[in-house]
Design a protein around this motif. Sequence first.
Motif, mmCIF file in Angstrom:
data_model
loop_
_atom_site.group_PDB
_atom_site.id
_atom_site.type_symbol
_atom_site.label_atom_id
_atom_site.label_comp_id
_atom_site.label_asym_id
_atom_site.label_seq_id
_atom_site.Cartn_x
_atom_site.Cartn_y
_atom_site.Cartn_z
ATOM 1 N N GLY A 340 -6.976 33.858 17.509
ATOM 2 C CA GLY A 340 -6.906 32.540 18.141
ATOM 3 C C GLY A 340 -7.412 31.429 17.251
ATOM 4 N N THR A 341 -7.802 31.751 16.035
ATOM 5 C CA THR A 341 -8.284 30.720 15.110
ATOM 6 C C THR A 341 -7.146 29.801 14.698
ATOM 7 N N ILE A 342 -5.967 30.371 14.450
ATOM 8 C CA ILE A 342 -4.741 29.600 14.277
ATOM 9 C C ILE A 342 -3.947 29.738 15.566
ATOM 10 N N PRO A 343 -3.618 28.635 16.236
ATOM 11 C CA PRO A 343 -2.952 28.741 17.547
ATOM 12 C C PRO A 343 -1.510 29.214 17.427
ATOM 13 N N SER A 344 -1.165 30.251 18.186
ATOM 14 C CA SER A 344 0.199 30.782 18.159
ATOM 15 C C SER A 344 1.174 29.863 18.889
ATOM 16 N N GLU A 345 0.648 28.878 19.647
ATOM 17 C CA GLU A 345 1.522 27.951 20.377
ATOM 18 C C GLU A 345 2.262 27.003 19.443
ATOM 19 N N LEU A 346 1.757 26.848 18.232
ATOM 20 C CA LEU A 346 2.416 25.955 17.282
ATOM 21 C C LEU A 346 3.708 26.595 16.796
ATOM 22 N N PRO A 347 4.833 25.963 16.956
ATOM 23 C CA PRO A 347 6.097 26.556 16.500
ATOM 24 C C PRO A 347 6.120 26.730 14.986
ATOM 25 N N GLU A 348 6.596 27.890 14.555
ATOM 26 C CA GLU A 348 6.792 28.218 13.141
ATOM 27 C C GLU A 348 5.507 28.204 12.325
ATOM 28 N N VAL A 349 4.368 28.369 12.953
ATOM 29 C CA VAL A 349 3.119 28.278 12.198
ATOM 30 C C VAL A 349 2.969 29.434 11.206
ATOM 31 N N LYS A 350 3.469 30.620 11.567
ATOM 32 C CA LYS A 350 3.402 31.743 10.628
ATOM 33 C C LYS A 350 4.300 31.489 9.416
ATOM 34 N N ALA A 351 5.519 31.037 9.664
ATOM 35 C CA ALA A 351 6.432 30.745 8.563
ATOM 36 C C ALA A 351 5.886 29.623 7.689
ATOM 37 N N LEU A 352 5.311 28.620 8.313
ATOM 38 C CA LEU A 352 4.739 27.502 7.554
ATOM 39 C C LEU A 352 3.597 27.981 6.667
ATOM 40 N N ALA A 353 2.735 28.840 7.205
ATOM 41 C CA ALA A 353 1.615 29.358 6.411
ATOM 42 C C ALA A 353 2.126 30.107 5.187
ATOM 43 N N MET A 354 3.193 30.904 5.347
ATOM 44 C CA MET A 354 3.742 31.643 4.217
ATOM 45 C C MET A 354 4.317 30.694 3.161
ATOM 46 N N GLN A 355 4.942 29.609 3.603
ATOM 47 C CA GLN A 355 5.458 28.619 2.656
ATOM 48 C C GLN A 355 4.321 27.945 1.895
ATOM 49 N N VAL A 356 3.264 27.622 2.612
ATOM 50 C CA VAL A 356 2.120 26.942 1.986
ATOM 51 C C VAL A 356 1.452 27.839 0.957
ATOM 52 N N PHE A 357 1.186 29.098 1.337
ATOM 53 C CA PHE A 357 0.435 29.996 0.462
ATOM 54 C C PHE A 357 1.294 30.615 -0.645
ATOM 55 N N ASN A 358 2.587 30.315 -0.629
ATOM 56 C CA ASN A 358 3.450 30.787 -1.701
ATOM 57 C C ASN A 358 3.454 29.801 -2.878
ATOM 58 N N ASN A 359 2.411 28.987 -2.954
ATOM 59 C CA ASN A 359 2.229 28.034 -4.044
ATOM 60 C C ASN A 359 0.998 28.416 -4.860
ATOM 61 N N THR A 360 0.994 28.015 -6.106
ATOM 62 C CA THR A 360 -0.154 28.249 -6.980
ATOM 63 C C THR A 360 -0.977 26.975 -7.068
#
Length: 501
Positions: A340-360
Amino acid sequence: MKLPRTYYNPISLFGTILAAVSALIIIFFLIAMTLFENEESGAYVGIFIYIVLPVFLIIGLILIPIGMSRRSKRIKREGEDSVVSKIVLDLSNQRHWNAVGLFILASIVFLLLTGIGSYKAFHYTESNKFCGTLCHSVMEPEHVAYQESAHSRVTCVECHVGEGAQWYVRSKLSGLYQVYSVTFNKYPTPIETPIHNLRPARETCEECHWPEKFYSHNLRTEKNFLADSANTEWNILLQMKIGSEHSAIGLTEGVHWHINSDVKIEYISSSEKREYIPWVRYVNRANGDTIVYNDIYETLDQEALDTLELREMDCLDCHNRPSHQFLPPQKFTDDLIAAGTIPSELPEVKALAMQVFNNTFSTRDSGSMFIRESVIDFYNSSYPEFAAANQELIDQAIEGMLIGYNKNIFPEMKANWDAYPNHIGHSEYNGCFRCHNGQHESETGEVISRDCNLCHTILAQGPAENYETTSVDKPLEFRHPVDIDEAWKEMACADCHRYLY
């Protein structure tokens, strides 16, 4: 009490001042550290109290007799006093008794303080504070990961040094080079895992983890979230075959069969990180039967077999990151959403996190800024109405991502999940599939099995609203959350999942 005439010389006086000032500073720091305890600054203060200042104290004390000796020789040479050249002890003389008493008292105090100081210095250099916070910028990744590990209450030296004077001395000699590397900025980034000079696992790990007494089977629930708009929860319940079906059978099957005392598994890796293992040898210690397996796509020639390291498998060949694991973003993001630290109610939050962390990222601050800006820009542009009404959820997601980022990604040291592969499992790294990939074959055609059910069976899987279950004795076939047909049977999981898919 009048001091000897020879004491009054520049060297002895300087030594007295040096010793006295060092002692006073030590006392001051001890009091200050007791009253104002601080984890980070305490590491540096401890270095001065137990290592640096005692050196100056001892130097000062040594300078006193050196100065007196030089003064005595000078007096004798220049004829100022012929009596000074002889040391006369007359116990009927009260002054001599006082001098002897002062010497004995000073010696007892000095020996007592030296013993206490040596004891404290030993324990300080063996402490987690010394190991983890002294070279803060260099050791920060390992120290942070260690605090999050299952071994956070096990001291660093229990694993990295172990018992006995031999390994203690070896660790301190190795530490001298590390001090040099840090002082002159000669260390690599990321710092290398000390694979080749680690103490054997049987002398460290097995002091607590007795192989013959592992639990037989246990249950493990993996909670995952898909990278779709709804962050669909996808769970899988595994029965892990840690050992045999019943503990009385011992290590005749299951994951820990590899360290069964009745067999010997040896291998040769073609890489220093041991991610690729093209050659494996199985030896039955009871009857001597031996089987050699070669990777059919990467067969080593005789020269490679003669020059590369031959290693007998032990705990650390799989548990290679037992206390310093850097989780891949998909793993720590799933954990943060599940908590619950990152809210699952946010649409596409998992996909967004993967896009963000796929950067150096180049620095910690630039990464933090990028995370904040990326999340805010994404929801303002893709879901403007939702963003306007749910700013608190967006802020919560940002803070949650920063928690995962700060615990697992360290840009300045280039330390992250990709720099330090974890050989347990097979999702994000080759792990088990280094050998169990269906490509290792013997001359007689025997193949190291790729069967998943050797190590675990699936008892339940799927989304929360359509959970597929079965009985304990009838395992399910793995169902990939995303339809990729039968590709998962042919590919290694890490081919996709290591790079945040």
